[in-house]
Scaffold this motif. Structure first.
Motif, PDB file in Angstrom:
ATOM      1  N   HIS A   1       0.828  -1.206   0.000  1.00 29.31           N
ATOM      2  CA  HIS A   1       0.000   0.000   0.000  1.00 29.31           C
ATOM      3  C   HIS A   1       0.863   1.258   0.000  1.00 29.31           C
ATOM      4  O   HIS A   1       0.494   2.277   0.581  1.00 29.31           O
ATOM      5  CB  HIS A   1      -0.930   0.007   1.221  1.00 29.31           C
ATOM      6  CG  HIS A   1      -1.951  -1.086   1.187  1.00 29.31           C
ATOM      7  ND1 HIS A   1      -2.271  -1.829   2.285  1.00 29.31           N
ATOM      8  CD2 HIS A   1      -2.716  -1.551   0.174  1.00 29.31           C
ATOM      9  CE1 HIS A   1      -3.197  -2.725   1.965  1.00 29.31           C
ATOM     10  NE2 HIS A   1      -3.475  -2.571   0.694  1.00 29.31           N
ATOM     11  N   GLY A   2       2.005   1.174  -0.667  1.00 25.72           N
ATOM     12  CA  GLY A   2       2.970   2.262  -0.650  1.00 25.72           C
ATOM     13  C   GLY A   2       2.408   3.600  -1.096  1.00 25.72           C
ATOM     14  O   GLY A   2       2.716   4.632  -0.495  1.00 25.72           O
ATOM     15  N   LYS A   3       1.575   3.616  -2.138  1.00 23.78           N
ATOM     16  CA  LYS A   3       1.034   4.886  -2.637  1.00 23.78           C
ATOM     17  C   LYS A   3       0.113   5.539  -1.610  1.00 23.78           C
ATOM     18  O   LYS A   3       0.150   6.755  -1.408  1.00 23.78           O
ATOM     19  CB  LYS A   3       0.294   4.664  -3.961  1.00 23.78           C
ATOM     20  CG  LYS A   3       1.222   4.320  -5.121  1.00 23.78           C
ATOM     21  CD  LYS A   3       0.445   4.184  -6.415  1.00 23.78           C
ATOM     22  CE  LYS A   3       1.398   3.864  -7.577  1.00 23.78           C
ATOM     23  NZ  LYS A   3       0.648   3.714  -8.864  1.00 23.78           N
ATOM     24  N   LEU A   4      -0.721   4.728  -0.969  1.00 27.45           N
ATOM     25  CA  LEU A   4      -1.614   5.271   0.053  1.00 27.45           C
ATOM     26  C   LEU A   4      -0.828   5.765   1.258  1.00 27.45           C
ATOM     27  O   LEU A   4      -1.155   6.793   1.857  1.00 27.45           O
ATOM     28  CB  LEU A   4      -2.623   4.203   0.494  1.00 27.45           C
ATOM     29  CG  LEU A   4      -3.689   3.815  -0.533  1.00 27.45           C
ATOM     30  CD1 LEU A   4      -4.535   2.668  -0.009  1.00 27.45           C
ATOM     31  CD2 LEU A   4      -4.571   5.008  -0.855  1.00 27.45           C
ATOM     32  N   ILE A   5       0.210   5.032   1.613  1.00 22.49           N
ATOM     33  CA  ILE A   5       1.049   5.454   2.738  1.00 22.49           C
ATOM     34  C   ILE A   5       1.728   6.783   2.415  1.00 22.49           C
ATOM     35  O   ILE A   5       1.799   7.677   3.258  1.00 22.49           O
ATOM     36  CB  ILE A   5       2.085   4.365   3.080  1.00 22.49           C
ATOM     37  CG1 ILE A   5       1.377   3.132   3.643  1.00 22.49           C
ATOM     38  CG2 ILE A   5       3.119   4.887   4.077  1.00 22.49           C
ATOM     39  CD1 ILE A   5       2.261   1.920   3.797  1.00 22.49           C
ATOM     40  N   ASP A   6       2.220   6.925   1.186  1.00 16.27           N
ATOM     41  CA  ASP A   6       2.834   8.194   0.781  1.00 16.27           C
ATOM     42  C   ASP A   6       1.856   9.357   0.925  1.00 16.27           C
ATOM     43  O   ASP A   6       2.222  10.445   1.384  1.00 16.27           O
ATOM     44  CB  ASP A   6       3.325   8.110  -0.668  1.00 16.27           C
ATOM     45  CG  ASP A   6       4.586   7.277  -0.816  1.00 16.27           C
ATOM     46  OD1 ASP A   6       5.233   6.993   0.214  1.00 16.27           O
ATOM     47  OD2 ASP A   6       4.908   6.905  -1.954  1.00 16.27           O
ATOM     48  N   LEU A   7       0.598   9.124   0.525  1.00 14.09           N
ATOM     49  CA  LEU A   7      -0.423  10.155   0.676  1.00 14.09           C
ATOM     50  C   LEU A   7      -0.612  10.521   2.142  1.00 14.09           C
ATOM     51  O   LEU A   7      -0.711  11.690   2.506  1.00 14.09           O
ATOM     52  CB  LEU A   7      -1.756   9.667   0.093  1.00 14.09           C
ATOM     53  CG  LEU A   7      -1.859   9.510  -1.414  1.00 14.09           C
ATOM     54  CD1 LEU A   7      -3.175   8.848  -1.794  1.00 14.09           C
ATOM     55  CD2 LEU A   7      -1.754  10.876  -2.088  1.00 14.09           C
ATOM     56  N   PHE A   8      -0.682   9.499   2.982  1.00 13.07           N
ATOM     57  CA  PHE A   8      -0.887   9.702   4.411  1.00 13.07           C
ATOM     58  C   PHE A   8       0.277  10.493   5.007  1.00 13.07           C
ATOM     59  O   PHE A   8       0.070  11.450   5.773  1.00 13.07           O
ATOM     60  CB  PHE A   8      -1.033   8.346   5.103  1.00 13.07           C
ATOM     61  CG  PHE A   8      -1.331   8.435   6.575  1.00 13.07           C
ATOM     62  CD1 PHE A   8      -2.635   8.582   7.021  1.00 13.07           C
ATOM     63  CD2 PHE A   8      -0.309   8.374   7.509  1.00 13.07           C
ATOM     64  CE1 PHE A   8      -2.913   8.669   8.371  1.00 13.07           C
ATOM     65  CE2 PHE A   8      -0.576   8.458   8.862  1.00 13.07           C
ATOM     66  CZ  PHE A   8      -1.889   8.603   9.299  1.00 13.07           C
ATOM     67  N   VAL A   9       1.504  10.109   4.669  1.00 16.97           N
ATOM     68  CA  VAL A   9       2.688  10.783   5.198  1.00 16.97           C
ATOM     69  C   VAL A   9       2.716  12.244   4.752  1.00 16.97           C
ATOM     70  O   VAL A   9       2.972  13.147   5.554  1.00 16.97           O
ATOM     71  CB  VAL A   9       3.977  10.050   4.767  1.00 16.97           C
ATOM     72  CG1 VAL A   9       5.216  10.846   5.146  1.00 16.97           C
ATOM     73  CG2 VAL A   9       4.032   8.660   5.387  1.00 16.97           C
ATOM     74  N   ARG A  10       2.447  12.503   3.478  1.00 17.33           N
ATOM     75  CA  ARG A  10       2.461  13.873   2.970  1.00 17.33           C
ATOM     76  C   ARG A  10       1.406  14.737   3.670  1.00 17.33           C
ATOM     77  O   ARG A  10       1.667  15.882   4.019  1.00 17.33           O
ATOM     78  CB  ARG A  10       2.248  13.893   1.454  1.00 17.33           C
ATOM     79  CG  ARG A  10       3.462  13.444   0.652  1.00 17.33           C
ATOM     80  CD  ARG A  10       3.426  13.989  -0.772  1.00 17.33           C
ATOM     81  NE  ARG A  10       2.253  13.570  -1.504  1.00 17.33           N
ATOM     82  CZ  ARG A  10       2.157  12.426  -2.198  1.00 17.33           C
ATOM     83  NH1 ARG A  10       3.203  11.604  -2.223  1.00 17.33           N
ATOM     84  NH2 ARG A  10       1.067  12.128  -2.852  1.00 17.33           N
ATOM     85  N   GLN A  11       0.212  14.161   3.862  1.00 13.71           N
ATOM     86  CA  GLN A  11      -0.847  14.901   4.510  1.00 13.71           C
ATOM     87  C   GLN A  11      -0.496  15.209   5.975  1.00 13.71           C
ATOM     88  O   GLN A  11      -0.731  16.314   6.478  1.00 13.71           O
ATOM     89  CB  GLN A  11      -2.171  14.116   4.451  1.00 13.71           C
ATOM     90  CG  GLN A  11      -3.374  14.880   4.993  1.00 13.71           C
ATOM     91  CD  GLN A  11      -3.610  16.172   4.235  1.00 13.71           C
ATOM     92  OE1 GLN A  11      -3.672  16.193   3.009  1.00 13.71           O
ATOM     93  NE2 GLN A  11      -3.735  17.267   4.957  1.00 13.71           N
ATOM     94  N   ALA A  12       0.095  14.242   6.646  1.00  9.99           N
ATOM     95  CA  ALA A  12       0.505  14.435   8.045  1.00  9.99           C
ATOM     96  C   ALA A  12       1.576  15.523   8.154  1.00  9.99           C
ATOM     97  O   ALA A  12       1.515  16.375   9.038  1.00  9.99           O
ATOM     98  CB  ALA A  12       1.001  13.124   8.623  1.00  9.99           C
ATOM     99  N   MET A  13       2.550  15.486   7.250  1.00  8.45           N
ATOM    100  CA  MET A  13       3.610  16.504   7.276  1.00  8.45           C
ATOM    101  C   MET A  13       3.059  17.891   6.998  1.00  8.45           C
ATOM    102  O   MET A  13       3.438  18.871   7.645  1.00  8.45           O
ATOM    103  CB  MET A  13       4.692  16.131   6.266  1.00  8.45           C
ATOM    104  CG  MET A  13       5.495  14.882   6.659  1.00  8.45           C
ATOM    105  SD  MET A  13       6.744  14.457   5.420  1.00  8.45           S
ATOM    106  CE  MET A  13       7.841  15.878   5.532  1.00  8.45           C
ATOM    107  N   THR A  14       2.145  17.994   6.035  1.00  5.23           N
ATOM    108  CA  THR A  14       1.529  19.285   5.720  1.00  5.23           C
ATOM    109  C   THR A  14       0.775  19.828   6.917  1.00  5.23           C
ATOM    110  O   THR A  14       0.889  21.010   7.252  1.00  5.23           O
ATOM    111  CB  THR A  14       0.563  19.122   4.523  1.00  5.23           C
ATOM    112  OG1 THR A  14       1.278  18.668   3.384  1.00  5.23           O
ATOM    113  CG2 THR A  14      -0.127  20.438   4.207  1.00  5.23           C
TER     114      THR A  14
END
Length: 200
Positions: A181-194
């Protein structure tokens, strides 16, 4: 998704609600647990991603980490005690202890020993938001990491800087590098950092 209690109450709702606005078909199961348990479940592929504390040991190369916040130790006190010296309050006021089984609680114990303070312990509890809620009601004072808290609790207390230096704990995101689920995790990480950058 996994999260420690304070992150589940403060960060996760904002992160997930923003993800749903852009990707309404994402389905999430959210679990709250201690960092050590979350670490184990990510490592064994039982969770895709977790917001937790960085462990005191090095991470295996199979796991990835992104720091969201560095949280220094502070003394939480009722607002009417905010002008007092922190160590004097620790010696004289009832003390609400952060659970010694947790990493943050072990930091508290280390600080008390370093400062040679034996507090007037009133109770011990593992939930940081509840600790701060008790402080806001005048039950006692508490040593704890200066973490993200709901504004309903945070606005009713004062945070005092400690006289002795402490190593901040790292709150961040943990996941497997080879996750399906790498793509979804990337989305989650980016949103958390923002979100964390926007809130300071």
């Amino acid at each position: 998704l996994g999260a420690i209690n304070t992150a589940a109450e403060s960060l996760v709702p904002d992160i997930v609600s923003e993800l749903f606005k852009t990707y309404p078909n994402i389905h999430c199961h959210i679990k709250s647990a201690l960092s050590l348990q979350l670490f184990s479940e990510v490592q064994h592929d039982e969770l895709d991603v977790a917001i937790c504390l960085h462990p005191e040991f090095g991470l295996p190369k199979t796991l990835a980490w992104q720091t969201l916040r560095e949280e220094r130790m502070v003394l939480f006190v009722p607002k009417e005690l905010s002008a007092h010296e922190p160590h004097e309050l620790l010696k004289t006021q009832p003390f609400i202890r952060f659970d010694r089984k947790q990493w943050g609680g072990q930091q508290v114990e280390h600080y008390l020993r370093k400062a040679n303070i034996v507090p007037r312990e009133r109770l011990e509890i593992s939930h940081l938001t509840v600790i701060v809620a008790l402080v806001s009601r005048g039950v006692g004072v508490a040593l704890a990491p200066d973490t993200a808290l709901p504004s309903s609790v945070s606005n009713k207390i004062a945070r005092l800087t400690l006289p002795l230096a402490t190593k901040p704990r790292q709150l961040g995101i943990l996941w497997q590098r080879a996750s399906s689920h790498g793509k979804l995790i990337d989305l989650f990480v980016r949103q958390a950092m923002t979100l964390c950058q926007a809130s300071g």
